[in-house]
Enzyme design. Sequence first.
Site, short mmCIF file in Angstrom:
data_model
loop_
_atom_site.label_atom_id
_atom_site.label_comp_id
_atom_site.label_asym_id
_atom_site.label_seq_id
_atom_site.Cartn_x
_atom_site.Cartn_y
_atom_site.Cartn_z
N GLU A 105 -51.43 -10.18 -18.78
CA GLU A 105 -52.23 -8.98 -19.09
C GLU A 105 -53.49 -9.34 -19.86
OE1 GLU A 105 -49.66 -6.16 -21.15
OE2 GLU A 105 -47.99 -6.99 -20.01
N CYS B 234 -59.46 -9.29 -24.55
CA CYS B 234 -58.27 -9.84 -25.17
C CYS B 234 -57.51 -10.58 -24.07
CB CYS B 234 -57.45 -8.69 -25.74
SG CYS B 234 -55.85 -9.19 -26.35
N CYS C 11 -40.89 -12.51 -32.09
CA CYS C 11 -41.17 -11.50 -33.12
C CYS C 11 -40.52 -10.17 -32.73
CB CYS C 11 -42.68 -11.30 -33.30
SG CYS C 11 -43.54 -12.82 -33.73
N CYS D 185 -42.57 -7.13 -31.06
CA CYS D 185 -43.53 -7.44 -30.00
C CYS D 185 -42.89 -7.38 -28.61
CB CYS D 185 -44.10 -8.83 -30.25
SG CYS D 185 -45.39 -9.27 -29.10
N GLY E 233 -48.49 -14.39 -25.42
CA GLY E 233 -48.35 -15.81 -25.70
C GLY E 233 -48.86 -16.23 -27.06
N GLU E 234 -48.53 -17.45 -27.43
CA GLU E 234 -48.93 -18.02 -28.71
C GLU E 234 -49.95 -19.13 -28.41
OE1 GLU E 234 -48.79 -17.69 -32.06
OE2 GLU E 234 -49.86 -19.58 -32.05
N SER F 14 -55.64 -15.95 -32.52
CA SER F 14 -54.60 -15.36 -33.35
C SER F 14 -53.32 -16.18 -33.23
CB SER F 14 -54.35 -13.93 -32.86
OG SER F 14 -53.40 -13.30 -33.67
N HIS G 212 -47.98 -9.83 -41.23
CA HIS G 212 -47.04 -8.70 -41.10
C HIS G 212 -45.98 -8.58 -42.18
CE1 HIS G 212 -48.97 -8.42 -37.27
NE2 HIS G 212 -48.24 -9.30 -36.65
#
Length: 353
Positions: free
Chosen positions: A92, A105, A116, A119, A159-160, A191, A216
């Site tokens: 996405e 993004c 997480c 998420c 994703g990270e 991020s 967070h």
Amino acid sequence: MKTDIKSLTFEQLNKELSELSLPSFRTGQIFKWLHENGCSDFSEMTNLSKNLRNVLSEKYYISDCSIENKFISEIDDTVKYLFRLNDGEYIESVVMKYKYGYTICVSSQVGCKMGCTFCASTLAGFCRNLTSGEIESQIHSAQKDLNIRISHIVMMGIGEPLDNFDNVLTFLKNVNDSKGLNISMRNVTISTCGIVPKIYELMERNLQITLTISLHAPNDKIRSKTMPVNNKYNMDKLIEACREYGRRTGRRVSFEYTLIKGVNDSEKDALELSQKLKGMLCHVNLIPVNDVKERNNERSSQPDIFKFQNVLKRNGINATIRRTLGSDINASCGQLRRLKKRGDLCEDCCQNR
Ligand code: SAH
């Protein structure tokens, strides 16, 4: 096995093409087709001979994102894409319009390993890393579809990014290349949920990007409950890495703080967070949590969000409340891929235009 030609840097492409005995001006032509024009097929490269296009297509393929679904917010014109990759996987991306231009993004992986609890990206599991060409193709496809030029990138999709470090760095190099999209590093935000050793590695590169940490929580107790990565790299280690990042690069680090009712949104939490961040050149983005069906997290009330922000400000911490864009189109990432995988993506979920 063919190589993804869009995932090569200019220097790598030049080396490969010289091995095919091509003159060096061809590198510039081909790089431009791939990165400035966002070509997804060698047949579009009209200043190359048919023979050369055939030679290239025998050795290489061009990674691409085709539009599977597209959702346009009725509220603010935010556009969300569900893209299909060459191997049939889905990712996405979201395009947002701001005063200063268009921001995309992008996703960095198919799925996510980080787990997480609030998420959606992690719910459908991890499948694979994206190639640098696939990360970049999200920009090409959106630009072509909307007939716009995108000036800013945030790596806040599925994703990270620091778990796909090398491909993300190649992606940054290619989008920054003046022969390609020519997007300034200053307009790029990465991020991370806090993979500390990779933050140090990124620091070594001394890039002018903005680093954002998904924090967070004000302490390890709360953070470890919602973000498993905290069990490996705790908050002290993470914040020390951020302080060092700021010192070494001169760049202000940002923190994302998703407010969840009764979990991390009390004034006591705000005070504890202020103490943790004291003296650091930083910025805190407060985000009302987006509802993810399976997660049962409730948004903090508006007065509580303001109270939280005021405590931070009173304690000298710069804090803003994030405007939520595209709330009517499931614009927070991970939700569409999950629905698609379950076969639940339909006209009822969002209005598909
Ligand atoms: N893995 C990276 C990149 C993803 S960024 C990271 O963790 O930073 C996506 C951002 O949206 C992160 O800050 C993430 O914590 C946040 N997010 C995820 N689910 C959310 C939700 N339901 N509501 C609000 N923000 C959420």
